[in-house]
Design a protein around this motif. Structure first.
Motif, mmCIF file in Angstrom:
data_model
loop_
_atom_site.group_PDB
_atom_site.id
_atom_site.type_symbol
_atom_site.label_atom_id
_atom_site.label_comp_id
_atom_site.label_asym_id
_atom_site.label_seq_id
_atom_site.Cartn_x
_atom_site.Cartn_y
_atom_site.Cartn_z
ATOM 1 N N GLY A 108 68.590 -59.542 22.797
ATOM 2 C CA GLY A 108 68.440 -60.986 22.613
ATOM 3 C C GLY A 108 69.633 -61.805 23.025
ATOM 4 N N ARG A 109 70.490 -61.276 23.933
ATOM 5 C CA ARG A 109 71.665 -62.006 24.395
ATOM 6 C C ARG A 109 71.635 -62.116 25.924
ATOM 7 N NH1 ARG A 109 77.157 -60.457 21.550
ATOM 8 N NH2 ARG A 109 77.490 -62.670 21.969
ATOM 9 N N PRO A 110 70.656 -62.854 26.476
ATOM 10 C CA PRO A 110 70.509 -62.921 27.929
ATOM 11 C C PRO A 110 71.693 -63.558 28.642
ATOM 12 C CG PRO A 110 69.119 -64.555 26.861
ATOM 13 C CD PRO A 110 69.635 -63.652 25.780
ATOM 14 N N ALA A 111 72.503 -64.354 27.950
ATOM 15 C CA ALA A 111 73.677 -64.955 28.586
ATOM 16 C C ALA A 111 74.683 -63.899 29.016
ATOM 17 C CB ALA A 111 74.348 -65.950 27.639
ATOM 18 N N LEU A 112 74.587 -62.690 28.446
ATOM 19 C CA LEU A 112 75.507 -61.610 28.773
ATOM 20 C C LEU A 112 74.833 -60.532 29.609
ATOM 21 C CD1 LEU A 112 77.373 -61.241 25.348
ATOM 22 C CD2 LEU A 112 78.060 -62.553 27.358
ATOM 23 N N CYS A 113 73.755 -60.880 30.281
ATOM 24 C CA CYS A 113 72.988 -59.938 31.079
ATOM 25 C C CYS A 113 73.897 -59.165 32.048
ATOM 26 C CB CYS A 113 71.908 -60.680 31.862
ATOM 27 S SG CYS A 113 70.999 -59.675 33.049
ATOM 28 N N ASP A 114 73.786 -57.834 32.015
ATOM 29 C CA ASP A 114 74.628 -56.987 32.863
ATOM 30 C C ASP A 114 74.289 -57.157 34.339
ATOM 31 O OD1 ASP A 114 75.989 -55.843 30.666
ATOM 32 O OD2 ASP A 114 74.382 -54.400 30.361
ATOM 33 N N ARG A 115 73.005 -57.188 34.680
ATOM 34 C CA ARG A 115 72.604 -57.326 36.077
ATOM 35 C C ARG A 115 72.995 -58.693 36.626
ATOM 36 N NH1 ARG A 115 66.630 -56.388 37.391
ATOM 37 N NH2 ARG A 115 67.466 -56.982 39.438
ATOM 38 N N ALA A 116 72.869 -59.725 35.802
ATOM 39 C CA ALA A 116 73.264 -61.062 36.240
ATOM 40 C C ALA A 116 74.764 -61.128 36.490
ATOM 41 C CB ALA A 116 72.851 -62.104 35.207
ATOM 42 N N ALA A 117 75.541 -60.516 35.616
ATOM 43 C CA ALA A 117 76.998 -60.523 35.791
ATOM 44 C C ALA A 117 77.387 -59.842 37.099
ATOM 45 C CB ALA A 117 77.671 -59.833 34.606
ATOM 46 N N ALA A 118 76.719 -58.730 37.425
ATOM 47 C CA ALA A 118 77.015 -58.031 38.666
ATOM 48 C C ALA A 118 76.622 -58.870 39.876
ATOM 49 C CB ALA A 118 76.290 -56.689 38.692
ATOM 50 N N ALA A 119 75.445 -59.486 39.830
ATOM 51 C CA ALA A 119 74.994 -60.321 40.948
ATOM 52 C C ALA A 119 75.900 -61.526 41.127
ATOM 53 C CB ALA A 119 73.547 -60.761 40.719
ATOM 54 N N ASN A 120 76.234 -62.197 40.021
ATOM 55 C CA ASN A 120 77.100 -63.375 40.109
ATOM 56 C C ASN A 120 78.488 -63.009 40.617
ATOM 57 O OD1 ASN A 120 75.030 -64.967 39.189
ATOM 58 N ND2 ASN A 120 75.880 -65.303 37.146
ATOM 59 N N GLY A 121 78.994 -61.867 40.177
ATOM 60 C CA GLY A 121 80.323 -61.449 40.619
ATOM 61 C C GLY A 121 80.383 -61.111 42.097
ATOM 62 N N SER A 122 79.262 -60.658 42.645
ATOM 63 C CA SER A 122 79.225 -60.290 44.063
ATOM 64 C C SER A 122 78.973 -61.477 44.971
ATOM 65 C CB SER A 122 78.129 -59.245 44.299
ATOM 66 O OG SER A 122 76.831 -59.834 44.199
ATOM 67 N N GLY A 123 78.554 -62.617 44.385
ATOM 68 C CA GLY A 123 78.202 -63.773 45.195
ATOM 69 C C GLY A 123 76.811 -63.690 45.769
ATOM 70 N N GLY A 124 75.990 -62.784 45.241
ATOM 71 C CA GLY A 124 74.610 -62.656 45.687
ATOM 72 C C GLY A 124 73.641 -63.261 44.699
ATOM 73 N N LEU A 125 72.372 -62.872 44.820
ATOM 74 C CA LEU A 125 71.326 -63.304 43.917
ATOM 75 C C LEU A 125 70.810 -62.102 43.142
ATOM 76 C CD1 LEU A 125 69.334 -65.741 46.256
ATOM 77 C CD2 LEU A 125 71.128 -66.298 44.591
ATOM 78 N N LEU A 126 70.050 -62.350 42.092
ATOM 79 C CA LEU A 126 69.580 -61.272 41.232
ATOM 80 C C LEU A 126 68.728 -60.272 42.004
ATOM 81 C CD1 LEU A 126 69.642 -60.342 38.237
ATOM 82 C CD2 LEU A 126 67.455 -61.520 37.948
ATOM 83 N N HIS A 127 67.970 -60.745 43.003
ATOM 84 C CA HIS A 127 67.046 -59.877 43.724
ATOM 85 C C HIS A 127 67.554 -59.437 45.097
ATOM 86 C CE1 HIS A 127 64.124 -60.514 40.594
ATOM 87 N NE2 HIS A 127 64.216 -61.819 40.743
ATOM 88 N N GLY A 128 68.815 -59.712 45.402
ATOM 89 C CA GLY A 128 69.318 -59.273 46.690
ATOM 90 C C GLY A 128 70.594 -59.986 47.069
ATOM 91 N N PRO A 129 71.142 -59.647 48.230
ATOM 92 C CA PRO A 129 72.408 -60.255 48.675
ATOM 93 C C PRO A 129 72.230 -61.710 49.070
ATOM 94 C CG PRO A 129 71.516 -58.828 50.376
ATOM 95 C CD PRO A 129 70.653 -58.633 49.173
ATOM 96 N N SER A 130 73.343 -62.337 49.423
ATOM 97 C CA SER A 130 73.345 -63.759 49.781
ATOM 98 C C SER A 130 72.370 -64.049 50.915
ATOM 99 C CB SER A 130 74.750 -64.186 50.201
ATOM 100 O OG SER A 130 74.735 -65.507 50.726
ATOM 101 N N LEU A 131 71.747 -65.224 50.842
ATOM 102 C CA LEU A 131 70.841 -65.705 51.878
ATOM 103 C C LEU A 131 71.479 -66.787 52.742
ATOM 104 C CD1 LEU A 131 67.531 -65.899 49.810
ATOM 105 C CD2 LEU A 131 68.050 -64.283 51.644
ATOM 106 N N LEU A 132 72.779 -67.029 52.565
ATOM 107 C CA LEU A 132 73.458 -68.098 53.275
ATOM 108 C C LEU A 132 74.340 -67.539 54.386
ATOM 109 C CD1 LEU A 132 74.588 -70.207 50.191
ATOM 110 C CD2 LEU A 132 72.872 -70.911 51.874
#
Length: 380
Positions: A108-132
């Motif tokens: 119940g702590r989605p603000a600390l989502c592990d997958r989101a933290a990894a995606a945000n740290g890489s500069g990508g999106l949750l479902h894949g790398p950057s689209l820019l």
């Protein structure tokens, strides 16, 4: 498709930013939404101190990066598998695209989502790398899965919360970060009860949102602390019962509360202010820290404050919010007049004025400036 975006290529410490111009407005190539993603036309993006922390290097992010993380927009296209929203929906963009399945989400702590933290740290999106990509074909990273200082952006469906169409864009833009973080720190992290006393240190958008959260929760007294007199005056209009400059705050808070507040909110990102907050709470009191200090800053406080005095120091990321739950209920409080966030709106700027807006924020003059990214703001 092409999108116009504010891009940071190198960390810049030199101020004023309107002279050093760390951010460039560029035409970028934006890939189409993949499975689980959607294309959003950004209507309004608020400028937050976290954006400035990327510019000055306090928050280390992969560069170049398309900036902006606090925004509202209109869905234009959905990729395969998107079921939460449809074209035409108004959505608040959320900078933690919680996956729903990791250990943090499951508890119940989605603000600390592990997958989101990894995606945000890489500069990508949750479902894949950057689209820019830029004009030379080089990758440009996303900021926190949002990159809202753009005319258009592609985000994960987990990064949006649909809202009613009648909420003004300038209001809605503040609910994806400032309100979630500040009000959430009071209501979610601290679980403040009616009648408890609160002192808020730092009256930017997050700190003032904490004041609004304390007001909505029925706190008394609500003490607001900031060196800028205009911000203290605004805090009083938003529901603070007392306001002081930092040098006056400790004695005044102890006098008002009979020894110390039950809750202190640190919204500066300063270890020294965290220490002041620990001093300002009573025995058994709690400090919630929401400010983001530079990674090399160290907190030095008396260890006896914890076991000896029963005080607690709590971290709060994104206000421990559950965005799909909290954004609608905070908007309901706005409709009821209990969270007048429009009072924090200190100006609207075009995307071309992003460096001038950065300087206004760095100087302490601005609270929440709204960037008109794609011409959807009819009036301000």
């Amino acid at each position: 498709m092409r999108t116009t975006a504010a891009v940071l290529r190198d960390v810049v410490h030199e101020r004023p930013y309107q002279d050093s111009r760390p951010v460039t407005v560029e035409e970028l190539e934006l890939g189409a939404p993949r499975e689980g993603e959607l294309l959003v036309r950004v209507a309004a993006a608020s400028l937050c101190h976290s954006d400035l922390s990327v510019v000055n290097g306090d928050r280390v992010r992969p560069l170049p990066m398309a900036l902006g993380h606090e925004a509202v927009g209109v869905v234009e296209e959905t990729g395969p598998g998107v079921h939460r929203v449809a074209p035409g929906d108004h959505v608040v963009l959320v900078y933690v695209p919680s996956c729903g399945f990791c250990a943090r989400c499951a508890e119940g702590r989605p603000a600390l989502c592990d997958r989101a933290a990894a995606a945000n740290g890489s500069g990508g999106l949750l479902h894949g790398p950057s689209l820019l990509t830029d004009a030379a074909g080089r990758t440009v990273h996303h900021q926190l899965g949002v990159s809202a200082f753009s005319s258009h952006t592609v985000v994960a469906q987990e990064s949006v919360v649909p809202i009613p169409d009648d909420v003004p864009f300038t209001v809605a833009s503040m609910f994806g970060c400032a309100v979630l973080t500040g009000a959430g720190a009071v209501i979610n992290t601290a679980a403040l009860r009616p009648g408890q006393s609160v002192v808020v240190h730092g009256l930017g958008g997050v700190g003032l949102s904490a004041v609004l959260g304390a007001r909505a929760a029925g706190a008394y007294p609500i003490v607001a602390v900031d060196p800028v007199a205009e911000k203290r005056a605004l805090a009083l209009r938003l529901g603070a019962t007392h306001a002081y400059a930092p040098g006056e705050a400790l004695i005044a808070t102890r006098d008002l509360t009979g020894g110390g507040a039950e809750l202190a909110v640190e919204a500066v990102g300063s270890p020294a202010v965290m220490g002041a907050c620990l001093q300002s709470v009573a025995r058994g009191g709690r400090v919630v820290s929401v400010g983001l200090p530079a990674p090399d800053r160290v907190l030095d406080v008396p260890a006896l404050a914890f076991a000896g005095e029963g005080k607690s120091l709590l971290g709060s990321y994104m206000g421990d919010a559950v965005p799909r739950r909290d954004i609608p209920r905070f908007l309901d409080l706005w409709r009821a007049g209990l969270m007048p966030v429009e009072e924090m709106h200190t100006g609207t700027v075009a995307l071309s004025g992003i460096n001038e807006a950065m300087e206004e924020l760095a100087s302490g003059r601005a609270i929440r400036q709204v960037v008109d990214t794609s011409g959807l703001l009819i009036s301000v």
